[in-house]
Structure formats: C-alpha cells, structure tokens
Design a protein around this motif. Structure first.
Motif, PDB file in Angstrom:
ATOM      1  N   UNK A   1      43.507  80.493  76.514  1.00  0.00           N
ATOM      2  CA  UNK A   1      43.648  80.444  77.975  1.00  0.00           C
ATOM      3  C   UNK A   1      42.712  81.439  78.653  1.00  0.00           C
ATOM      4  N   UNK A   2      42.574  82.620  78.044  1.00  0.00           N
ATOM      5  CA  UNK A   2      41.700  83.658  78.621  1.00  0.00           C
ATOM      6  C   UNK A   2      40.217  83.323  78.464  1.00  0.00           C
ATOM      7  N   UNK A   3      39.913  82.349  77.608  1.00  0.00           N
ATOM      8  CA  UNK A   3      38.513  81.981  77.337  1.00  0.00           C
ATOM      9  C   UNK A   3      37.804  81.455  78.577  1.00  0.00           C
ATOM     10  N   UNK A   4      38.576  81.120  79.590  1.00  0.00           N
ATOM     11  CA  UNK A   4      37.989  80.678  80.866  1.00  0.00           C
ATOM     12  C   UNK A   4      37.038  81.744  81.411  1.00  0.00           C
ATOM     13  N   UNK A   5      37.393  83.019  81.186  1.00  0.00           N
ATOM     14  CA  UNK A   5      36.555  84.105  81.710  1.00  0.00           C
ATOM     15  C   UNK A   5      36.136  85.122  80.654  1.00  0.00           C
ATOM     16  N   UNK A   6      36.714  85.030  79.439  1.00  0.00           N
ATOM     17  CA  UNK A   6      36.487  86.079  78.443  1.00  0.00           C
ATOM     18  C   UNK A   6      35.921  85.519  77.138  1.00  0.00           C
ATOM     19  N   UNK A   7      35.113  86.348  76.502  1.00  0.00           N
ATOM     20  CA  UNK A   7      34.672  86.054  75.136  1.00  0.00           C
ATOM     21  C   UNK A   7      35.319  87.063  74.187  1.00  0.00           C
ATOM     22  N   UNK A   8      35.521  86.634  72.948  1.00  0.00           N
ATOM     23  CA  UNK A   8      36.117  87.513  71.938  1.00  0.00           C
ATOM     24  C   UNK A   8      34.991  88.254  71.233  1.00  0.00           C
ATOM     25  N   UNK A   9      35.042  89.589  71.298  1.00  0.00           N
ATOM     26  CA  UNK A   9      33.973  90.409  70.734  1.00  0.00           C
ATOM     27  C   UNK A   9      34.302  90.940  69.337  1.00  0.00           C
ATOM     28  N   UNK A  10      35.583  91.319  69.125  1.00  0.00           N
ATOM     29  CA  UNK A  10      35.993  91.878  67.832  1.00  0.00           C
ATOM     30  C   UNK A  10      37.416  91.429  67.534  1.00  0.00           C
ATOM     31  N   UNK A  11      37.706  91.255  66.249  1.00  0.00           N
ATOM     32  CA  UNK A  11      39.068  90.941  65.807  1.00  0.00           C
ATOM     33  C   UNK A  11      39.359  91.739  64.539  1.00  0.00           C
ATOM     34  N   UNK A  12      40.496  92.452  64.537  1.00  0.00           N
ATOM     35  CA  UNK A  12      40.870  93.288  63.385  1.00  0.00           C
ATOM     36  C   UNK A  12      42.335  93.073  63.016  1.00  0.00           C
ATOM     37  N   UNK A  13      42.639  92.338  61.932  1.00  0.00           N
ATOM     38  CA  UNK A  13      44.032  92.253  61.462  1.00  0.00           C
ATOM     39  C   UNK A  13      44.465  93.583  60.825  1.00  0.00           C
ATOM     40  N   UNK A  14      45.763  93.872  60.945  1.00  0.00           N
ATOM     41  CA  UNK A  14      46.346  95.093  60.382  1.00  0.00           C
ATOM     42  C   UNK A  14      47.664  94.720  59.721  1.00  0.00           C
ATOM     43  N   UNK A  15      47.890  95.237  58.516  1.00  0.00           N
ATOM     44  CA  UNK A  15      49.165  94.968  57.840  1.00  0.00           C
ATOM     45  C   UNK A  15      50.137  96.113  58.098  1.00  0.00           C
TER      46      UNK A  15
END
Length: 473
Positions: free
Chosen positions: A442-456
């Motif tokens: 939904x946010x992709x209308x105005x935003x791009x994803x720059x980084x993604x970090x999973x954490x356990x």
C-alpha cells in the motif's frame, strides 16, 4: 491413499520443503499439503484435517523415516507443549527457513521491487532468552496419550500449572522444566504448585469459572530484578498472605511480588489493578548498545520486548536504518513503554511517541526522565485518531516515522495517513512479515523499499521480526 471411516490418511509422504508459520510442505498428485509436526526430509503418514481441490492441511500420524536434518529435542515436554515447535531442527536450519519465509512473504504478498534482503540476525542464546513467562493454573491436567486409562490418569488430577495444551482451551500441560527463561522460572512455578497442592488450594476451572489460583506472570530482567504477579480469581486474605509469604521465603531473589484479583471470565489483566505485596511494584530493565545503556521501568501490565538481548540488536538495526543526523523529528508509533524512541533519541532532535495503552505511556514518560531525555514526548490514544493535521501542526511533521505495530499490522487508515504525511523515511518494524508485506504494498504508492533485515527474536519458534527502510520516491 487409504480411507478409514471417512478419514483420509496419506501414506509414505516425502516432506519436501518448509512452507510458513511452522508448517512443512509436501506435494502429492499435484496437490500441495501443509503439514504440522514434520521436517523437510521426513517420510510420514499424514492425517488430513482439511481437504480442498488444490491444497490440503494435515498433521503427522506416524513418521516412517526421519529426516537427516533432525536433531534430538532438549526439552522433555517437546511434542506436547506447543511453545518450542522447532527444537527438532538445528538452529542454523531454523534461521534458513525463517529467512526463506520472510523473503517469500515480502515478494509474493508485497509484489513490490525489493533490494537483496539482508541475512537474518540470529540469537546468541537459543535457550533461557525470554524475560517474561506466564503460566496458567487449571483443575484439568492435560493427559499424555500413554497416561489415558492408567492409574496416572487419576493420580494427578488435583491441578496443573503450566501452558495451555495446543488447540485445547480448558486443559493445561503440567510443566516441570522450561528452557525459555533462566531456571528461576522452574523454581517459582514448581514451588507454587507443590505448596498449593499441599494446602488444598483450588485451581481455576475455565468452564465453571470456579477455583482460586489462575495465573503466575514472571518477569526476569537482565538487571537482576525479578517481578512476579500472582493472579487470583477472588480475594481470600489469609491463604493469599500464606502463599505470598511462602513464595518470598522460597525465592528470596524476587524483588517485586504482586497479586491481582481477576473475577472476570477472561485472563486479561489490562483493566485490573495489580496490588504490591513486596518491593517497588515494577522492574527495571536495561538495553545497551556500544557504550550507551538505557534503563526502562516495566510495570506489571506494560509491554516490553521479551528477548532483551535480541531487542538490543533489533533496535540497533532500526536506529541504523533511520540514518539520523541529530536534526530529525522522529515519530515512534505503537511506542509501548517508549523503548525504541528512547533507544534512538540521542541521534534525533525530537521524539514523539504514540501508544493506545495509557499505563505504557505513563511508563514511557518515566523512562524518558530516567534516562535524562528531555526532547521526547509521549501521547496515549489510538494512533489513527491522534495523528491528525492539528497534531502535526503542533508537534511538527516527522522526518522519520518508526512504526512497530502488532501482528495485525497497521490499520489501513494509518497507512493512508502516512501516505498523506509523506515523511522522507519510514522504518517499519514488524513481528509478522505477511502483514508487513501487505502494508508495504500500500505504501508503494509513494515509497520504495531500500533495506530489509529479518531478525530472530524467538529461537525454536516460527516467529520472525523484520525491519524495513522505506524512502519517499
């Protein structure tokens, strides 16, 4: 495949992969089967619990050949207790499957362009990592299959103290030993159970709403502070004092002992008032990063990340993703006791925290004062209602929004409000990558994803935390 009294059992099924949320996956005759209790590489007979045209759900009835990936579970309650379902997998494999699930959810549900997802950050300790546990009393003990019809079935039905049996709301598994917290949890739980049985105290009956003892909530902090809350169905002063005095005598390391009278039909205590019997009524927890350390007051009803050491890693990643220079106004949404906002505060000009639970906001304000942070303000109320145009006009528009919603994700009204605000950066901290992916789409209308970090945060479970940095296009 053979049918037994309209029950479907698939025989000698090769489990080929991990699916999501702790379930394994197999394919047979073009149909995808989601399986509970299996590991990729197992060959098993599968009892089908839900059967659709293209897919089915089932659980292991019998394992014919064990996967080479399996390891020996370390807990005697494994397979009965539903708490640590992945003990039969090496920790490295657990991390691999969690990474896989995070990537699949974000790509399949999010359907947005993503950078290469960073490798999941594992836990240094995969046992004794929780700072909070809750145990439930019941007058109905969950019987193991081998106990049914034996003398043991009737010998120990006076009461159970432990965890709910999976998918059974009115029976409790009697827990002798739990590896989720330091051994003090075993001492407290087993001491209370033994004393209660010796003194004929009644255990709660969830169907009849009878019995006295309901729950024990234990919070064991890295600071050494130990807070215990005994939850009782009704007040009975003489036995209550006798019980609480015995707990303090048996476990002198308890720094705060409380009791809560809960006369309701449900177990929640958010609308009740815990009474202080011993100590200051709260616990202090500490989060450290490098040379910095932040102290947090945690009240008996407050939410605080239950894995302190992994919370330090999670918050450090969140702070790094925010790329703060000291001049930013940061909005911390779903802020709880203010832990994320306070953790990043020294690199920000101003922190604005919003949380629906009023007691948490009281704690957040005290936590800011405890840490000598004068540029943080916290507000109690629904994020959707508080974050309106007047609020932004008064406190300033955010340069960075940090949002850490519950498993259901963000309300769509908040997503649309964030699109309207158009902050340069959003750092989205999630405990459910499926709803995170939905919101990112939904946010992709105005935003791009720059980084993604999973954490356990929770070894031996299928739960995954994930931090994503979104930037305005």
């Amino acid at each position: 495949m053979k049918k037994q009294k309209s029950k479907i059992i698939l025989q000698n099924v090769l489990v080929s992969d991990y699916a999501a949320e702790g379930k394994a996956l197999a394919k047979q005759d073009g149909k995808v089967i989601f399986i509970s209790g299996a590991v990729p590489g197992d060959v098993a007979d599968i009892f089908i619990t839900k059967n659709k045209k293209d897919w089915a759900e089932g659980r292991v009835q019998e394992i014919k050949e064990y996967s080479k990936e399996r390891v020996q579970p370390f807990c005697k309650h494994f397979g009965v207790c539903g708490g640590c379902k992945w003990q039969m997998l090496p920790y490295s494999k657990q991390l691999q499957y969690k990474q896989q699930e995070a990537e699949q959810n974000l790509r399949r549900i999010g359907k947005v362009e993503l950078p290469q997802i960073l490798p999941i950050v594992g836990a240094d300790a995969d046992r004794y990592y929780r700072n909070k546990l809750e145990f439930t009393f019941s007058n109905k003990r969950y019987l193991l299959p081998e106990e049914i019809g034996t003398e043991d079935a009737s010998a120990d039905t006076a009461g159970a103290l432990g965890y709910h049996a999976p998918r059974i709301f009115d029976k409790i598994i009697n827990i002798d030993e739990c590896y989720l917290m330091d051994d003090v949890n075993n001492l407290i739980r087993n001491t209370v159970r033994e004393f209660a049985l010796q003194n004929g105290y009644t255990f709660y009956d969830i169907r009849q709403h009878t019995g006295w003892l309901r729950n024990i909530v234990i919070r064991n902090c890295t600071t050494g502070e130990l807070m215990v809350n005994m939850v009782l169905n009704y007040e009975d002063e003489a036995p209550r004092k006798k019980l609480l005095d015995h707990i303090l005598s048996a476990v002198p390391s308890i720094t705060t002992l409380l009791y809560t009278i809960n006369p309701k039909w449900n177990d929640s205590i958010y609308d009740l008032t815990p009474q202080v019997y011993h100590g200051k009524g709260y616990a202090l927890e500490k989060l450290s990063t490098g040379s910095e350390a932040f102290v947090f007051k945690v009240s008996p009803k407050s939410f605080f990340q239950t894995n302190t050491k992994q919370a330090e890693k999670l918050y450090s990643i969140t702070r790094d993703f925010a790329e703060l220079t000291g001049s930013e106004t940061v909005y911390d949404l779903y802020c709880g006791t203010g832990s994320i906002g306070i953790f990043v505060s020294k690199l920000a000009k101003k922190i604005i925290g919003v949380e629906v639970i009023e007691e948490a906001i009281v704690d957040a304000k005290e936590n800011a004062a405890l840490n000598n942070i004068n540029h943080a303000e916290f507000f109690a109320g629904d994020v959707i209602k508080i974050c309106n145009d007047d609020f932004f006009a008064k406190h300033g528009k955010p340069d960075v929004v940090i949002t850490d919603p519950p498993r259901a994700g963000m309300h769509d009204k908040l997503v649309h409000k964030l699109l309207e605000i158009a902050a340069p950066k959003i750092v989205y901290v999630s405990c459910n990558t499926a709803t995170q992916a939905r919101d990112i789409a939904l946010l992709a209308e105005k935003y791009t994803v720059e980084k993604v970090q999973p954490v356990d945060m929770f070894p031996h479970t299928h739960h995954i935390e994930c931090v994503a940095l979104l930037k305005l296009k």
